[in-house]
Design a protein around this motif. Structure first.
Motif, PDB file in Angstrom:
ATOM      1  N   ILE A 182       0.872  -1.170   0.000  1.00  0.00           N
ATOM      2  CA  ILE A 182       0.000   0.000   0.000  1.00  0.00           C
ATOM      3  C   ILE A 182       0.910   1.221   0.000  1.00  0.00           C
ATOM      4  O   ILE A 182       1.853   1.304   0.792  1.00  0.00           O
ATOM      5  N   SER A 183       0.648   2.151  -0.891  1.00  0.00           N
ATOM      6  CA  SER A 183       1.540   3.302  -1.022  1.00  0.00           C
ATOM      7  C   SER A 183       0.741   4.578  -1.247  1.00  0.00           C
ATOM      8  O   SER A 183      -0.414   4.541  -1.688  1.00  0.00           O
ATOM      9  N   ILE A 184       1.381   5.703  -0.943  1.00  0.00           N
ATOM     10  CA  ILE A 184       0.787   7.024  -1.158  1.00  0.00           C
ATOM     11  C   ILE A 184       1.822   7.839  -1.923  1.00  0.00           C
ATOM     12  O   ILE A 184       2.869   8.184  -1.376  1.00  0.00           O
ATOM     13  N   ILE A 185       1.540   8.096  -3.179  1.00  0.00           N
ATOM     14  CA  ILE A 185       2.532   8.703  -4.051  1.00  0.00           C
ATOM     15  C   ILE A 185       1.892   9.776  -4.929  1.00  0.00           C
ATOM     16  O   ILE A 185       0.669   9.897  -5.007  1.00  0.00           O
ATOM     17  N   VAL A 186       2.750  10.533  -5.596  1.00  0.00           N
ATOM     18  CA  VAL A 186       2.332  11.432  -6.666  1.00  0.00           C
ATOM     19  C   VAL A 186       2.580  10.714  -7.989  1.00  0.00           C
ATOM     20  O   VAL A 186       3.534   9.937  -8.110  1.00  0.00           O
ATOM     21  N   ASP A 187       1.732  10.953  -8.979  1.00  0.00           N
ATOM     22  CA  ASP A 187       1.966  10.390 -10.310  1.00  0.00           C
ATOM     23  C   ASP A 187       3.138  11.148 -10.934  1.00  0.00           C
ATOM     24  O   ASP A 187       2.959  12.144 -11.642  1.00  0.00           O
ATOM     25  N   ASP A 188       4.355  10.677 -10.643  1.00  0.00           N
ATOM     26  CA  ASP A 188       5.549  11.405 -11.058  1.00  0.00           C
ATOM     27  C   ASP A 188       5.777  11.352 -12.567  1.00  0.00           C
ATOM     28  O   ASP A 188       6.378  12.276 -13.132  1.00  0.00           O
ATOM     29  N   GLU A 189       5.326  10.304 -13.207  1.00  0.00           N
ATOM     30  CA  GLU A 189       5.449  10.267 -14.664  1.00  0.00           C
ATOM     31  C   GLU A 189       4.634  11.402 -15.284  1.00  0.00           C
ATOM     32  O   GLU A 189       5.105  12.124 -16.173  1.00  0.00           O
ATOM     33  N   MET A 190       3.413  11.561 -14.795  1.00  0.00           N
ATOM     34  CA  MET A 190       2.587  12.661 -15.290  1.00  0.00           C
ATOM     35  C   MET A 190       3.191  14.007 -14.910  1.00  0.00           C
ATOM     36  O   MET A 190       3.150  14.960 -15.695  1.00  0.00           O
ATOM     37  N   GLY A 191       3.788  14.092 -13.719  1.00  0.00           N
ATOM     38  CA  GLY A 191       4.427  15.337 -13.304  1.00  0.00           C
ATOM     39  C   GLY A 191       5.547  15.745 -14.240  1.00  0.00           C
ATOM     40  O   GLY A 191       5.657  16.919 -14.638  1.00  0.00           O
ATOM     41  N   GLY A 192       6.399  14.779 -14.611  1.00  0.00           N
ATOM     42  CA  GLY A 192       7.482  15.064 -15.543  1.00  0.00           C
ATOM     43  C   GLY A 192       6.954  15.451 -16.919  1.00  0.00           C
ATOM     44  O   GLY A 192       7.528  16.311 -17.605  1.00  0.00           O
ATOM     45  N   PHE A 193       5.854  14.821 -17.317  1.00  0.00           N
ATOM     46  CA  PHE A 193       5.210  15.153 -18.588  1.00  0.00           C
ATOM     47  C   PHE A 193       4.724  16.599 -18.568  1.00  0.00           C
ATOM     48  O   PHE A 193       4.956  17.360 -19.519  1.00  0.00           O
ATOM     49  N   ILE A 194       4.057  16.986 -17.484  1.00  0.00           N
ATOM     50  CA  ILE A 194       3.498  18.344 -17.378  1.00  0.00           C
ATOM     51  C   ILE A 194       4.606  19.391 -17.374  1.00  0.00           C
ATOM     52  O   ILE A 194       4.464  20.465 -17.979  1.00  0.00           O
ATOM     53  N   GLN A 195       5.709  19.104 -16.673  1.00  0.00           N
ATOM     54  CA  GLN A 195       6.838  20.037 -16.672  1.00  0.00           C
ATOM     55  C   GLN A 195       7.296  20.343 -18.097  1.00  0.00           C
ATOM     56  O   GLN A 195       7.432  21.507 -18.492  1.00  0.00           O
ATOM     57  N   ALA A 196       7.564  19.270 -18.858  1.00  0.00           N
ATOM     58  CA  ALA A 196       8.060  19.450 -20.223  1.00  0.00           C
ATOM     59  C   ALA A 196       6.987  20.047 -21.124  1.00  0.00           C
ATOM     60  O   ALA A 196       7.270  20.941 -21.936  1.00  0.00           O
ATOM     61  N   GLU A 197       5.757  19.584 -20.991  1.00  0.00           N
ATOM     62  CA  GLU A 197       4.668  20.079 -21.834  1.00  0.00           C
ATOM     63  C   GLU A 197       4.468  21.586 -21.662  1.00  0.00           C
ATOM     64  O   GLU A 197       4.215  22.306 -22.635  1.00  0.00           O
ATOM     65  N   HIS A 198       4.589  22.055 -20.421  1.00  0.00           N
ATOM     66  CA  HIS A 198       4.432  23.490 -20.160  1.00  0.00           C
ATOM     67  C   HIS A 198       5.431  24.301 -20.990  1.00  0.00           C
ATOM     68  O   HIS A 198       5.060  25.287 -21.645  1.00  0.00           O
ATOM     69  N   LEU A 199       6.682  23.866 -21.011  1.00  0.00           N
ATOM     70  CA  LEU A 199       7.694  24.588 -21.779  1.00  0.00           C
ATOM     71  C   LEU A 199       7.462  24.435 -23.281  1.00  0.00           C
ATOM     72  O   LEU A 199       7.614  25.397 -24.047  1.00  0.00           O
ATOM     73  N   ILE A 200       7.078  23.245 -23.696  1.00  0.00           N
ATOM     74  CA  ILE A 200       6.821  23.006 -25.122  1.00  0.00           C
ATOM     75  C   ILE A 200       5.676  23.882 -25.615  1.00  0.00           C
ATOM     76  O   ILE A 200       5.751  24.491 -26.701  1.00  0.00           O
ATOM     77  N   GLN A 201       4.634  23.978 -24.810  1.00  0.00           N
ATOM     78  CA  GLN A 201       3.488  24.795 -25.208  1.00  0.00           C
ATOM     79  C   GLN A 201       3.826  26.285 -25.236  1.00  0.00           C
ATOM     80  O   GLN A 201       3.132  27.069 -25.893  1.00  0.00           O
ATOM     81  N   LEU A 202       4.873  26.662 -24.521  1.00  0.00           N
ATOM     82  CA  LEU A 202       5.342  28.048 -24.563  1.00  0.00           C
ATOM     83  C   LEU A 202       6.285  28.296 -25.744  1.00  0.00           C
ATOM     84  O   LEU A 202       6.781  29.411 -25.929  1.00  0.00           O
ATOM     85  N   GLY A 203       6.553  27.244 -26.513  1.00  0.00           N
ATOM     86  CA  GLY A 203       7.379  27.398 -27.698  1.00  0.00           C
ATOM     87  C   GLY A 203       8.804  26.922 -27.566  1.00  0.00           C
ATOM     88  O   GLY A 203       9.597  27.038 -28.507  1.00  0.00           O
ATOM     89  N   HIS A 204       9.179  26.359 -26.428  1.00  0.00           N
ATOM     90  CA  HIS A 204      10.554  25.884 -26.224  1.00  0.00           C
ATOM     91  C   HIS A 204      10.713  24.505 -26.866  1.00  0.00           C
ATOM     92  O   HIS A 204       9.912  23.603 -26.630  1.00  0.00           O
ATOM     93  N   THR A 205      11.756  24.351 -27.647  1.00  0.00           N
ATOM     94  CA  THR A 205      12.000  23.066 -28.325  1.00  0.00           C
ATOM     95  C   THR A 205      13.376  22.481 -28.006  1.00  0.00           C
ATOM     96  O   THR A 205      13.667  21.362 -28.405  1.00  0.00           O
ATOM     97  N   ASP A 206      14.193  23.252 -27.312  1.00  0.00           N
ATOM     98  CA  ASP A 206      15.519  22.755 -26.903  1.00  0.00           C
ATOM     99  C   ASP A 206      15.581  22.839 -25.377  1.00  0.00           C
ATOM    100  O   ASP A 206      15.912  23.874 -24.806  1.00  0.00           O
ATOM    101  N   ILE A 207      15.216  21.724 -24.730  1.00  0.00           N
ATOM    102  CA  ILE A 207      15.013  21.705 -23.275  1.00  0.00           C
ATOM    103  C   ILE A 207      15.943  20.691 -22.631  1.00  0.00           C
ATOM    104  O   ILE A 207      16.019  19.535 -23.069  1.00  0.00           O
ATOM    105  N   ALA A 208      16.631  21.102 -21.575  1.00  0.00           N
ATOM    106  CA  ALA A 208      17.459  20.184 -20.794  1.00  0.00           C
ATOM    107  C   ALA A 208      16.647  19.666 -19.602  1.00  0.00           C
ATOM    108  O   ALA A 208      15.845  20.403 -19.018  1.00  0.00           O
ATOM    109  N   GLY A 209      16.854  18.417 -19.257  1.00  0.00           N
ATOM    110  CA  GLY A 209      16.167  17.818 -18.108  1.00  0.00           C
ATOM    111  C   GLY A 209      17.160  17.185 -17.148  1.00  0.00           C
ATOM    112  O   GLY A 209      18.065  16.472 -17.576  1.00  0.00           O
ATOM    113  N   CYS A 210      17.001  17.463 -15.846  1.00  0.00           N
ATOM    114  CA  CYS A 210      17.882  16.915 -14.801  1.00  0.00           C
ATOM    115  C   CYS A 210      17.072  15.985 -13.918  1.00  0.00           C
ATOM    116  O   CYS A 210      16.074  16.404 -13.321  1.00  0.00           O
TER     117      CYS A 210
END
Length: 376
Positions: A182-210
């Protein structure tokens, strides 16, 4: 300095705790233990006698010494007046961890539980030592943030022993996949998706990820980051993916970011960080290089920690439930303890895991370039 007697006693006890000796299994003979530890028969008998007295072992005349079955003892402990919960986290005193712990402690104290807090410092050996303590002492339940959850855990036998003893435990922030707890977590895959999508939707196409990849959160956030690029058909330069672990978290990501921004043909306009803590360090690096945020580079954090609003540049960040997660963990472990004490077991909503859907809070560390057309 540890005495020979203590060494033998602790070794036998550890073998019981990690499941090497199972209930009613005969332990090594006195002669075998004498040879293994290089001690006298008197020392071995003292150690065994103490473990018999304290209920870890029992003797059968003419047959030998056996591992006791502590399952009933642990059940009786749960329905007694003792109310103790162990909280095991990777870190205690910094970043978002105090908020999670306070949320759990507040709820547990309302129900009369005493809380013992342990920190592994994300070290599996330290986790093992803590699990031994928990299995040796009087706890009714355990809330665990797993150590280096992206890897196969060397301490699985200890968790299986918790299960065998009927001691409820849950995991927060991540979980060991092989245990399916039994676990209590955040959907981190979706979180990482939203992070990148936000920048992509703002027009960024060259993005670094750490991404910190010895914890499952990091590997899942990276997976989401990659998925966002694929969804929008944006090629991803492998050199823009920066991975690191606990041991080099203070050096490698910053070193790699510096290499990227210092190259003659650097074109990155966006950075996704594993968490706000790292993003603050990246902001300091960019400032030293006279690179402005969000003027030259937009940057997105994760956890919406207190750092997101105290920094000079207010951070766009994924919200982590923090105190809410702590309270939910407390509610869950309290209910599991009650269910265990109730022999007429009924289905309970607390016997299921909780996954929080991530949301982005937008501040002024990101800005638009040319918007990308969104396709479903």
């Amino acid at each position: 300095m540890e005495t020979k007697y203590s060494k033998v006693k602790q070794a036998i006890k550890s073998r019981i705790i990690d499941g090497t000796y199972t209930p009613h299994q005969k332990i090594n003979s006195e002669s075998e233990l004498m040879k293994e530890f290089g001690v006298s028969r008197h020392t071995v008998r003292l150690a065994i006698g103490d473990l018999v007295t304290t209920g870890w072992l029992y003797r059968e005349q003419g047959s030998g010494t056996f591992c006791a079955d502590r399952t009933e003892e642990n059940h009786n402990r749960t329905i007694s007046n003792q109310k103790n919960i162990a909280i095991v986290t990777t870190f205690i005193s910094d970043y978002i961890f105090p908020s999670i712990i306070r949320g759990a402690e507040s709820r547990l104290s309302q129900e009369g539980y005493q809380v013992s807090i342990f920190s592994t410092n994300n070290d599996p050996e330290k986790e093992r030592e803590i699990l031994e303590k928990i299995l040796s002492q009087s706890f009714d339940g355990v809330i665990v943030e797993p150590t280096k959850s992206a890897f196969s855990n060397p301490n699985i036998s200890y968790y299986l022993n918790l299960e065998r003893l009927g001691l409820p435990y849950i995991m927060i922030n991540a979980y060991y996949d092989e245990l399916e707890p039994i676990s209590i977590i955040v959907d981190d895959e979706m979180g990482g998706f939203i992070q990148a999508e936000h920048l992509i939707q703002l027009g960024h196409t060259d993005i670094a990820g750490c991404f910190k990849t010895d914890d499952a959160q990091g590997t899942r956030r990276m997976k989401g980051f990659l998925k966002a690029h694929r969804k929008y058909g944006i090629p991803l330069n492998p050199k823009n993916i920066i991975t690191y672990d606990t041991e080099n978290k203070n050096t490698k990501p910053l070193d790699e970011i510096e290499k990227i921004i210092s190259t003659k043909h650097n074109t990155i306009t966006g950075i996704v960080g594993y968490n706000d803590e790292l993003v603050i360090e990246i902001l300091n690096l960019l400032r030293a290089k006279k690179i402005t945020v969000p003027g030259d580079v937009s940057i997105v954090g994760y956890d919406d920690s207190f750092l997101a609003e105290v920094s000079e540049v207010k951070l766009t960040s994924i919200i982590h439930p923090k105190s809410e997660m702590g309270r939910a963990a407390a509610d869950t472990i309290i209910e599991l303890i009650k269910i265990r004490a109730n022999k007429n077991k009924v289905e309970s909503p607390y016997e299921h895991s909780i996954v929080y859907n991530p949301k982005l809070i937008v501040r002024n560390s990101t800005k638009g370039l040319t918007p990308v057309e969104i396709t479903s």
